[in-house]
Enzyme design. Structure first.
Site, PDB file in Angstrom:
ATOM      1  N   GLU A 177       1.281  -1.286   0.158  1.00 57.95           N
ATOM      2  CA  GLU A 177      -0.294  -0.150  -0.474  1.00 57.95           C
ATOM      3  C   GLU A 177       0.440   1.071  -0.033  1.00 57.95           C
ATOM      4  O   GLU A 177       0.295   2.185  -0.993  1.00 57.95           O
ATOM      5  CB  GLU A 177      -0.818  -0.706   1.367  1.00 57.95           C
ATOM      6  CG  GLU A 177      -2.025  -1.102   1.425  1.00 57.95           C
ATOM      7  CD  GLU A 177      -2.916  -1.359  -0.483  1.00 57.95           C
ATOM      8  OE1 GLU A 177      -3.083  -0.625  -1.335  1.00 57.95           O
ATOM      9  OE2 GLU A 177      -2.866  -2.736   0.019  1.00 57.95           O
ATOM     10  N   HIS A 206       1.020   2.238  -3.849  1.00 60.18           N
ATOM     11  CA  HIS A 206       0.244   3.264  -4.429  1.00 60.18           C
ATOM     12  C   HIS A 206       0.693   4.187  -3.156  1.00 60.18           C
ATOM     13  O   HIS A 206       0.036   5.209  -4.476  1.00 60.18           O
ATOM     14  CB  HIS A 206      -1.313   2.067  -3.702  1.00 60.18           C
ATOM     15  CG  HIS A 206      -1.740   0.720  -3.878  1.00 60.18           C
ATOM     16  ND1 HIS A 206      -1.480   1.394  -5.819  1.00 60.18           N
ATOM     17  CD2 HIS A 206      -1.557  -0.253  -4.064  1.00 60.18           C
ATOM     18  CE1 HIS A 206      -2.100  -0.031  -6.887  1.00 60.18           C
ATOM     19  NE2 HIS A 206      -2.109  -1.022  -5.045  1.00 60.18           N
TER      20      HIS A 206
END
Lengths: 494, 494
Positions: free
Chosen positions: B265, B268
């Site tokens: 994550e 991202h």
């Protein structure tokens, strides 16, 4: 059907209000520090969309047309609040609102800077600008609402309250407190001379204090499935009725102030959580006003949380969570501590109304133009010396620069605090009349009778009636100072 | 000026997107359970306002007019993306979109219920309804975009990627993996026979794991002043570029999966945090697409986080936070564990592409109408047996009912996962060419050279070029499977 259009508009506005409420609470609790600028941009844009939708000219036609439609009683009351809302939102010209917004923002920013520097003369011109516009605003609202100018301002915060009704009540309260404050202080001094204060200091980890706060919230009636408790710099109650966000701040050396803060915000939260859900997207479904809201928070903090009976139940809970044993004789002197001070937000329930009445008197003079802003420091100082025997003449930061309300243009708001305190005492008196043994319930941690009464008499009415009407229905009479003075006498008198 | 109108529209849309993003992240992390219904209502209404504004007919005129205005180069590229965005949003009739939304929602709800029950025949009619509409959608989009139907669907997720380019690359990769998976498994077995696995289990308090995750996020380049880490049921990366919300979930008995999730994550998040801020309110300023986004998350997880050199630096950090000493010989067998399995989301980086290619092949057939939905279980099973030697014929819940993508109508999305994995390997190869000693940097926890390269070659371009163009500029060539196969061979080969 025009009412259906208003209903549909209500749903759109509710969605934008939902976003603004959650974004606002999030900003103070979970937002990354670097996210502030974009958050401000987003919230300003969303607020602009909300305002544009809520003030669209066709709404006036819908309201007009809906009045000739076959509406049931509930819809008729809803329509009245739609109209009230729309009138209050649209009675100022857009050009004026923009000028006022800029003037207020600039004054508030200046205030943040100059209050810390105690710089009244630097701040004066900005506040003069705000007051000039407030006078204009009051005149315009007065004309549309057919009210006196100051009443027209109060109407924004507290529908139905009029200075003509409040002034004599505040005068009576002020006269009482002038004599009562010295008496309460003498009683306190005498007691402390006999029994020295056990200091509150200890080591109370934040997580344990939080668990204690949650346990008390739940016991008092906060619905933990529709709300939460977080930490923020300034405690608040925000969010939406189905997800109320309350916050507090902790000190690990002392637990009472955070806990009292949690109880206060719990009072606000329970009002929001218990508003009728079917009306949630109508103005009718909103809480009635700031005085009523404050009466709900103060009720939980003062009538319940500072009630000696409460501590019969609460002290074992404190011991269970914080591992420290306090007796009522230890804790009550802290819970009921009275002191003369310069700062409103730090004041106890005995002296607090004097801070509010001072502001109420001064802001009426300011709005009426009978007092000029440049004379505020002397006027403030004179009233502080008169009522509390303290001077602010050399510290305007603790005088007319003390609060954010005036720089941000919120004139007519201050009375709500003391109206709320009086209303809470009057509600409590009504409950005692119905159930004289209520303290016995409280001492056992049973709050349902209290909660049921508040639900039936306050929360479920939402904005269906004015504040004085709700008080009359709930307690049998409109605002009466004697319940509050009686409360103070019983708790702090000889 | 018409471009100025588009610019102003962009700011309004950005505010609504901001609200939706934060409300969405909040829902999964901090919302009270009872707040769900009102939240759903509010988000649906806000999404409706966004759609109405973003598809208003006058926007077509503004775009048309802006093309004849004197625009600088940046504005011209911005205008191209405004047009692309508007075309994709408006090329389906409103009536069709509403029908599709209802059909998808119903299918997705049914899927949640029937997947658990392994009930394919109950689910079949609903999925047939979704596929029928997808075929219609693909045909309509194809006509407007002048693309093949399946390409027109992919274009929604990954502008510029075409099946004609991807199919041979996937075919090459599939052929490679057919031989490589058994080889990698044999290598692993041989190694485990020599050195038994040290189990990962231990006791790792959530707060310590969280601190470890935050330390790694910061070291890798996550800006903690513009983002945060929370807990949610399903890990995600949400929020807005100035306040990116990533989440993970913890098990106290094992730390690796949460940590790898955090790194994924983080990848991202860094893409979002580093998009050009001045373009934030234009479509041009958005991340390029799902494949590029996945390449950024996989880059951090696989190229960095599963790189043996990374653990030279990471293991002392793990010891510092979790108090447990691991050697690289202990941890790498876990970090590089390979296994044949039925479930895509549980797959390792060696077998994962086979799951994706299976779906890619099947959904092309479905969209083209060459495969009927009722034949899916057999077709799925045949491909699973062919590539991974596993059967799903009796467990459609692990076959065509496995993922939410198809029930929710997301056809053309699956390739993004493996395109991302290949692109990450290709980006890493480009970095190594520039700096062959980069593993030495990584082993010391120095990620700046990697970050700078990604900033200059990927993040700063936002949507100014198509995905293949960005890859060509960044790595010297468009998609090439050999970097990914080379990466797997080096890490998992003999």
């Amino acid at each position: 059907m025009s009412f259906a259009k208003l209903d549909e508009l209500g749903r759109k506005l509710e969605a934008l209000e939902h976003a603004l409420a959650i974004l606002g609470a999030d900003e103070a609790t979970h937002m990354a520090v670097g996210g502030g600028e974009k958050r401000a941009e987003a919230m300003a844009a969303l607020a602009g969309m909300h305002h544009a939708r809520a003030t669209a000219p066709e709404i006036a036609d819908w309201i007009e047309a809906a009045e000739n439609e076959a509406l049931d009683e509930e819809q008729q009351v809803a329509l009245r609040e739609f109209r009230r809302h729309y009138t209050n939102l649209t009675c100022l010209p857009v050009e004026f609102v923009e000028r006022q917004t800029t003037t207020r923002l600039r004054c508030e920013q200046l205030w943040r800077d100059l209050r810390a520097k105690n710089d009244w003369s630097g701040f004066l011109p900005a506040l003069e600008g705000v007051v000039a516009l407030v006078r204009e605003e009051a005149a315009m609202r007065a004309e549309v609402l057919h009210l006196d100018p100051y009443d027209a301002l109060m109407e924004q915060f507290d529908p139905g309250h009029r200075a003509a009704d409040i002034t004599p009540v505040f005068a009576e309260l002020k006269a009482f407190l002038r004599g009562f404050v010295p008496q309460a202080l003498a009683v306190q001094e005498e007691r402390l001379a006999k029994t020295p204060l056990r200091p509150l200091s200890g080591t109370y980890p934040v997580e344990r204090q939080r668990e204690l706060g949650l346990a008390m919230m739940a016991a008092v009636g906060f619905d933990l499935t529709r709300g939460s408790l977080s930490v923020s710099h300034h405690p608040f109650c925000g969010g939406v009725p189905t997800d109320v966000r309350i916050t507090t701040r902790y000190r690990t050396t002392e637990f009472l102030s955070a806990l009292m803060g949690v109880l206060h915000e719990t009072g606000h939260a329970m009002y929001e959580q218990n508003l009728p859900q079917k009306w949630a997207h109508w103005p009718l479904g909103k809480a009635r006003g700031m005085a009523m809201h404050e009466s709900q928070s103060l009720f939980v903090e003062k009538q319940l949380g500072r009630n000696p009976a409460f501590w019969d139940w609460a002290l074992p809970l404190v011991e269970q969570h914080l591992g420290e044993k306090w007796s009522k004789a230890d804790i009550l002197p802290h819970v009921h501590h009275v002191a003369r001070g310069l700062i409103r937000v730090d004041a106890d329930e005995v002296t607090y109304p004097l801070h509010v009445i001072l502001r109420y008197e001064l802001e009426q003079e300011l709005v009426a133009g009978r007092l000029s802003v440049s004379d505020l420091p002397e006027a403030w100082d004179a009233k502080m010396r008169d009522t509390l025997g303290l001077s602010t003449i050399d510290t305007p930061q603790d005088g007319p620069m003390q609060d954010v309300h005036w720089p941000s243009g919120a004139f007519g708001y201050f009375p709500s605090y003391t109206l709320g305190a009086m209303m809470a005492a009057q509600q409590w008196a009504a409950i005692i009349r119905l159930n004289p043994g209520i303290d016995g319930d409280i001492a056992k941690g049973r709050f349902d009778m209290v909660t049921d009464w508040r639900h039936d008499n306050i929360w479920s009415l939402a904005s269906s009636r004015s504040t004085p009407e709700i008080m009359k229905l709930a307690t049998g009479e409109t605002l009466n100072a004697r319940y509050f003075t009686g409360h103070l006498t019983q708790r702090y008198g000889a």
